[in-house]
Write a protein that holds these residues in place. Structure first.
Motif, PDB file in Angstrom:
ATOM      1  N   GLY A 265       0.819  -1.214   0.000  1.00 46.07           N
ATOM      2  CA  GLY A 265       0.000   0.000   0.000  1.00 46.07           C
ATOM      3  C   GLY A 265       0.848   1.256   0.000  1.00 46.07           C
ATOM      4  O   GLY A 265       1.952   1.295  -0.542  1.00 46.07           O
ATOM      5  N   GLY A 266       0.319   2.322   0.653  1.00 47.59           N
ATOM      6  CA  GLY A 266       0.957   3.642   0.631  1.00 47.59           C
ATOM      7  C   GLY A 266       2.399   3.609   1.098  1.00 47.59           C
ATOM      8  O   GLY A 266       3.303   4.121   0.427  1.00 47.59           O
ATOM      9  N   MET A 267       2.627   3.022   2.268  1.00 49.91           N
ATOM     10  CA  MET A 267       3.987   2.898   2.798  1.00 49.91           C
ATOM     11  C   MET A 267       4.652   1.642   2.261  1.00 49.91           C
ATOM     12  O   MET A 267       5.787   1.644   1.797  1.00 49.91           O
ATOM     13  CB  MET A 267       3.945   2.748   4.334  1.00 49.91           C
ATOM     14  N   GLY A 268       3.895   0.537   2.383  1.00 48.13           N
ATOM     15  CA  GLY A 268       4.441  -0.788   2.080  1.00 48.13           C
ATOM     16  C   GLY A 268       4.859  -0.935   0.632  1.00 48.13           C
ATOM     17  O   GLY A 268       5.738  -1.754   0.317  1.00 48.13           O
TER      18      GLY A 268
ATOM     19  N   GLU B  15       0.284  -9.373  -1.894  1.00 47.12           N
ATOM     20  CA  GLU B  15      -0.684  -8.281  -1.799  1.00 47.12           C
ATOM     21  C   GLU B  15      -2.028  -8.805  -2.281  1.00 47.12           C
ATOM     22  O   GLU B  15      -2.127  -9.396  -3.341  1.00 47.12           O
ATOM     23  CB  GLU B  15      -0.198  -7.094  -2.646  1.00 47.12           C
ATOM     24  N   ILE B  16      -3.054  -8.568  -1.477  1.00 45.45           N
ATOM     25  CA  ILE B  16      -4.375  -9.118  -1.776  1.00 45.45           C
ATOM     26  C   ILE B  16      -5.110  -8.331  -2.860  1.00 45.45           C
ATOM     27  O   ILE B  16      -5.961  -8.869  -3.566  1.00 45.45           O
ATOM     28  CB  ILE B  16      -5.234  -9.179  -0.481  1.00 45.45           C
TER      29      ILE B  16
ATOM     30  N   ARG C  69      -3.557  -2.429  -6.154  1.00 41.87           N
ATOM     31  CA  ARG C  69      -2.328  -1.924  -5.529  1.00 41.87           C
ATOM     32  C   ARG C  69      -1.092  -2.417  -6.280  1.00 41.87           C
ATOM     33  O   ARG C  69      -0.117  -1.690  -6.451  1.00 41.87           O
ATOM     34  CB  ARG C  69      -2.254  -2.385  -4.054  1.00 41.87           C
TER      35      ARG C  69
ATOM     36  N   ASN D 155      -3.288 -13.860  -0.292  1.00 34.89           N
ATOM     37  CA  ASN D 155      -3.442 -13.469   1.097  1.00 34.89           C
ATOM     38  C   ASN D 155      -2.230 -13.947   1.907  1.00 34.89           C
ATOM     39  O   ASN D 155      -1.889 -15.138   1.878  1.00 34.89           O
ATOM     40  CB  ASN D 155      -4.731 -14.063   1.671  1.00 34.89           C
ATOM     41  N   ALA D 156      -1.635 -13.042   2.619  1.00 35.91           N
ATOM     42  CA  ALA D 156      -0.429 -13.381   3.377  1.00 35.91           C
ATOM     43  C   ALA D 156      -0.712 -14.478   4.403  1.00 35.91           C
ATOM     44  O   ALA D 156       0.162 -15.299   4.702  1.00 35.91           O
ATOM     45  CB  ALA D 156       0.132 -12.137   4.077  1.00 35.91           C
TER      46      ALA D 156
ATOM     47  N   GLN E   5       3.863  -5.353   5.825  1.00 37.97           N
ATOM     48  CA  GLN E   5       3.290  -4.029   6.066  1.00 37.97           C
ATOM     49  C   GLN E   5       1.845  -3.956   5.601  1.00 37.97           C
ATOM     50  O   GLN E   5       1.435  -2.981   4.966  1.00 37.97           O
ATOM     51  CB  GLN E   5       4.139  -2.926   5.412  1.00 37.97           C
TER      52      GLN E   5
ATOM     53  N   HIS F  12      -2.614  -2.450  11.896  1.00 34.24           N
ATOM     54  CA  HIS F  12      -2.923  -1.622  13.072  1.00 34.24           C
ATOM     55  C   HIS F  12      -4.425  -1.348  13.158  1.00 34.24           C
ATOM     56  O   HIS F  12      -4.944  -1.009  14.202  1.00 34.24           O
ATOM     57  CB  HIS F  12      -2.144  -0.304  13.023  1.00 34.24           C
TER      58      HIS F  12
ATOM     59  N   GLY G 146      -7.677  -2.621   7.564  1.00 35.45           N
ATOM     60  CA  GLY G 146      -6.346  -2.765   6.990  1.00 35.45           C
ATOM     61  C   GLY G 146      -5.902  -4.188   6.727  1.00 35.45           C
ATOM     62  O   GLY G 146      -4.805  -4.391   6.191  1.00 35.45           O
TER      63      GLY G 146
ATOM     64  N   VAL H 201      -7.209  -8.061   5.268  1.00 29.08           N
ATOM     65  CA  VAL H 201      -8.245  -8.896   4.650  1.00 29.08           C
ATOM     66  C   VAL H 201      -8.134 -10.315   5.207  1.00 29.08           C
ATOM     67  O   VAL H 201      -7.082 -10.945   5.078  1.00 29.08           O
ATOM     68  CB  VAL H 201      -8.105  -8.901   3.120  1.00 29.08           C
TER      69      VAL H 201
ATOM     70  N   TYR I  54       7.210  -4.350  11.232  1.00 31.89           N
ATOM     71  CA  TYR I  54       7.547  -3.072  10.600  1.00 31.89           C
ATOM     72  C   TYR I  54       6.622  -1.942  11.032  1.00 31.89           C
ATOM     73  O   TYR I  54       6.238  -1.104  10.222  1.00 31.89           O
ATOM     74  CB  TYR I  54       7.574  -3.210   9.074  1.00 31.89           C
TER      75      TYR I  54
ATOM     76  N   ASN J 224       3.443  -1.907  12.395  1.00 28.59           N
ATOM     77  CA  ASN J 224       2.000  -1.883  12.155  1.00 28.59           C
ATOM     78  C   ASN J 224       1.205  -2.598  13.247  1.00 28.59           C
ATOM     79  O   ASN J 224       0.001  -2.808  13.105  1.00 28.59           O
ATOM     80  CB  ASN J 224       1.663  -2.483  10.778  1.00 28.59           C
TER      81      ASN J 224
END
Ligand SMILES: NC(=O)c1ccc[n+]([C@@H]2O[C@H](COP(=O)([O-])OP(=O)(O)OC[C@H]3O[C@@H](n4cnc5c(N)ncnc54)[C@H](O)[C@@H]3O)[C@@H](O)[C@H]2O)c1
Ligand SMILES: NC(=O)c1ccc[n+]([C@@H]2O[C@H](COP(=O)([O-])OP(=O)(O)OC[C@H]3O[C@@H](n4cnc5c(N)ncnc54)[C@H](O)[C@@H]3O)[C@@H](O)[C@H]2O)c1
Lengths: 557, 557
Positions: free
Chosen positions: A176-179, A197-198, A202, A243-244, A264, A268, A273, A275, A323, A325
């Motif tokens: 995502g934005g940071m990751g 990444e799901i 992204r 999915n991780a 990441q 949080h 955030g 899935v 990291y 989160n």
């Protein structure tokens, strides 16, 4: 807010060698304030939001206009006071004093909550300054890439130290934005990367900006691509749509142990955030709306599975870290009792750098000319020779990082090197080898200017996580040393109530006075990191203090 | 703690015109640190406690020794950093920068509680700096006599306006470091006083210094003495040894309604500053050590009883006010729901002065010679002529105030006058009309350097009570201006979590450089009070800003 606040307009920093202010320091503040709100740089410039949720550069457009007017009028022996994005005073000081002093979002402790902050913000009395938004030294996403690079380099070295020839590839999740900076940072750090990444959108975005090299959804083929690139010594980054919570355990089952493992996802916030496994994005959205309690339970169960896989990889020798989160907390709540056997990234890798006074050092060419940054890049490598990771970063950054707004650069430098580089830049300006002065600053994710028990000062050796005197002393000492502007903030990074931190910026304008100020401030500022960590009992900090002659009174004879 | 901390010994400021430090600013810091711990000045010097519960000047005697050594070695272009009473660094700055920067008791907001503070204090990581204890400019009880005098005069006038012929006697409690000034201030303001104090040693001390006239422990006889002195028009002050939580309700029961009612126990720190009713001092000490939770509960219950008696007196027409120790909050926590019907003394009487940049201005003769203070007294009256109240104060102070430690003086001065007086003092030193430099400072109970919603910033017009940016900007701006030492504190006066505030001290050593610094700092510092109150919308502050040319950017053309 679609149309932005009243008075919204497009602004962009003035460029070139001519200034509209009475001195270059004032001009630098003026340009950097504008640059923070440049549409290339800021996330929502109409609302004066620079980055990080609602981190702003000025309280309102009216306040912006008054600051600009005051900066234009400001004499070389005056100082402007800015209270949470609003100019509130101007006093006579002296040429070696800062031209601007800023305080952002500060609240008395008992009132240090988001609710009270929002109430006061709605009354027009404050603004959220984040870190480099309200201190006028944000430079866009280069900062994120570099911070991730630095962390990955440190983790790679830690792995290689335990497993000779190791540190070759990274498993992570969440782009995502940071990751999303992770795949690029990994390859820049000389490692291959598998990023789970799901959300295909992204991945699409990161392919477009070339932050990730390729998408391969079949796990066998993705692993082959990663391992082959490792073999060839030509690190590639692969995104896998999945999915991780499924992929991480599957890798354990297959006996695949990556060298570095982190993630990441936005764990949080488990309702938004993360899935849960077993659901498509659409099914997840439906469940989230229909039964948020069930959603959170399934998300946390997924995090447990993912974290337990991370723990298994850790036992098999991988370098595993959280990291920032909070996935450890959620996983533990779902039953992963050992979650905190995984260290946070600051205590694991960054603190050792902090002990050397290292942190994110950044600079901007006020001329607006990218050539000037190339000149500074060369000056850095000359001033700090023989640091292979630094050289690699600078060379790769020149190839891979697109400038946003005024051309800028970031790298991590420690005590001693910062002052050296600052003086080198001043000399470039003096000799006319760049077209205008250079602005030097840093992030607040830093060695000696932050008190933030959930991040920068997590798990300090002596338990001093919440002691905030150091951040205050940093701001005062940089003011005493003659920084060009100094700021003190509350709540950056980890939110209102959770951090206090100071920023500083100093301008290299080629003068002898600037040379002296640079030497002082770029010694004091990283020096604070060394004395802070020496006081907390870190061996490295004590050793560096001794080697470099940083006075630690209680250890001095 | 009976024998004091390890290394305890008697210290006293060096006197005379010879110095042991490299410059007079360092020497001033050295003498003032010693002076804060002079047994004539400090409440519990063996424990390094200066005043206000546990307000300390250094973290430990070992830390004291290191600070002293660092001050002796400190060059004229160096700055010493002091973190909660411990010297932690020394950096090169420049001659116009402060020689010492201090940060006391600061914690990140979420951790800003007494419990966390005590935990960290027990780990040896912090110290409670109160206000002028940790910033080395405490001068004993005289420091508060002037403020108490002005407050009592204002409250007396308010009572007399409602009750013709009123304003004749004051009921108060707590005759400690600050509170002990009340009996003297009352009689100087033309009122009799009954002061309830649990600790006979405190009363003894006040009798010795003539701050209180007589001790009478029998309530009937004490009341008779007060009322008789009122009748005779010859105000006397009576100390009664007892517990305010018993005596106040007893007065209500008897139908006795004083004209003015307040109290200054150290209620801000319920574990240390308030003796629960029903216990002797010894029993209280024993319970405090054995069961702190129970102690605090019983102290708060006592405060509730006392505050409810104050509310009853208020309903019967007394002029009742909270004197800045946070007793209302503790009493409310214990169930006194109406506690905040009692106004704070700042909104009631002091804010109007703050709008003029007025606040407690103080100075100390480093020579140790009382003659030097008489010379400064004359200089003040020359520099600020035609102010009858100021003249009366100085004359009464010369008669009635016994010096403690180094001779000192205090008076409230506003914007403009402070700079004038500072320059006059510098001229006295230059011309050799005093025997050593003069140290100028102020309390943190001040117009422009404090965020303290229970006291200095209670009930601000714009609701900005908890906004702490101003206190930070004050510390930064005084550092930029060239104050001699600058400090930033958390929790002074009203306790951990409840305030943030800055201190500054500047030395008049007779040099031209000092003259320039004095002019800048003594303009900036009260100027902050004017811009802070102008920003909050106070008419007086806006008018004064305009009259005196203090720039308020959002009101400027
Ligand atoms: N380390 C630091 O310095 C630092 C700084 C700021 C933020 N953070 C934290 O990093 C985290 C990520 O931040 P961000 O801005 O990238 O968030 P983001 O919401 O933009 O991205 C999270 C990504 O994770 C993906 N994701 C969610 N569940 C998944 C799953 N089960 N499997 C695979 N992918 C999944 C989402 O699709 C999304 O793309 C946040 O928790 C943030 O608080 C860390
Ligand atoms: N108004 C102001 O401007 C101002 C300035 C500074 C401090 N204060 C506050 O005033 C308070 C007093 O400060 P201090 O320096 O005098 O503190 P201190 O600790 O020196 O004195 C407190 C006194 O109260 C007495 N006391 C405690 N419990 C009592 C009880 N139940 N009944 C009778 N007496 C009792 C103690 O014996 C002690 O003598 C503090 O809370 C301080 O924060 C106010």
């Amino acid at each position: 807010m679609t149309t932005g606040e009243q008075g919204a307009r497009v602004v962009r920093a003035p460029r070139g060698s001519e200034r509209s202010c009475k001195g270059w320091i004032q001009e630098a503040a003026l340009r950097m304030l504008h640059n923070n709100l440049d549409p290339e740089v800021a996330e929502r410039p109409d609302d004066l939001v620079v980055y990080g949720g609602t981190g702003k550069a000025a309280r309102s457009w009216e306040a912006f206009d008054v600051i600009v007017r005051e900066l234009r009028e400001l004499a070389d022996d005056e100082t402007l006071l800015v209270q949470s994005g609003k100019a509130v005073g101007r006093f006579r000081t002296h040429p070696d004093a800062p031209r601007v002093l800023l305080a952002n979002s500060n609240l008395v402790g008992r009132w240090a909550t988001w609710d009270e902050f929002r109430r006061l913000e709605a009354l027009g009395l404050t603004m959220y300054g984040q870190m480099t938004a309200g201190s006028w030294i944000y430079i866009g996403s280069q900062g994120i890439v570099q911070g991730t690079y630095e962390t990955f380099v440190a983790a790679r070295k830690a792995h290689a130290a335990r497993a000779p020839g190791g540190g070759r590839w990274v498993l992570t999740a969440g782009l995502g934005g940071m990751g999303g900076a992770q795949p690029l940072a990994a390859t820049m750090a000389g490692m291959a990367c598998l990023g789970v990444e799901i959300d295909p959108a992204r991945i699409e975005k990161r392919l477009r900006t070339r932050y990730v090299d390729e998408r391969i959804d079949d796990l066998d083929r993705a692993l082959d691509a990663v391992l082959e690139s490792v073999q060839r010594g030509a690190p590639r980054s692969i995104a896998l749509c999945g999915n991780a919570a499924d992929v991480y355990p599957e890798l354990v089952r297959r006996g695949v142990t990556p060298d570095l493992v982190t993630e990441q996802t936005a764990a949080h916030d488990p309702l938004v955030g993360y899935v849960p496994p077993g659901l498509t994005l659409e099914q997840a959205a439906e469940l989230r709306a229909r039964d948020p309690v069930e959603y959170v339970a399934r998300a946390k169960a997924g995090m447990r599975r993912e974290v337990e896989a991370m723990l298994a990889m850790q036992r098999r020798g991988a370098e595993v870290f959280d990291y920032g989160n909070n996935i450890r907390t959620c996983a533990m709540e779902a039953g992963a009792e050992d979650a905190f056997a995984i260290p946070g990234f600051v205590p694991a890798y960054v603190r050792e750098l902090f002990c050397q006074g290292k942190g994110p050092f950044r600079w901007v060419a006020l001329s607006g000319d990218p050539e000037d940054i190339l000149a500074t890049d060369r000056a850095v490598l000359e001033a700090v020779p023989g640091d292979a990771d630094l050289r690699r970063w600078i060379e790769l950054a020149e190839q891979k990082i697109a400038f946003q707004g005024l051309p800028s650069r970031i790298c991590w430098l420690g005590y001693g090197d910062r002052a050296k580089v600052g003086l080198a830049f001043n000399e470039l300006v003096r000799a006319g080898r760049v077209k205008a002065p250079i602005v030097i600053g840093r992030d607040h994710l830093d060695c000696g200017s932050v008190a933030s028990p959930f991040r920068e000062t997590e798990a300090m050796k002596d338990g001093s996580d919440a002691i905030a005197d150091w951040a205050i002393l940093n701001a005062l000492a940089n003011t005493a040393g003659g920084a060009s502007w100094v700021s003190f903030h509350h709540g950056g990074g980890v939110g209102i109530g959770n951090s206090l931190h100071a920023g500083m910026v100093i301008v290299a304008d080629g003068t002898e006075a600037a040379r002296q100020r640079l030497e002082r401030v770029l010694t004091i500022d990283p020096g604070m990191g060394i004395i802070r960590h020496a006081d907390a009992g870190y061996e490295t900090a004590c050793r560096v203090a001794e080697e470099k002659g940083v006075r630690v009174p209680h250890r001095a004879g």
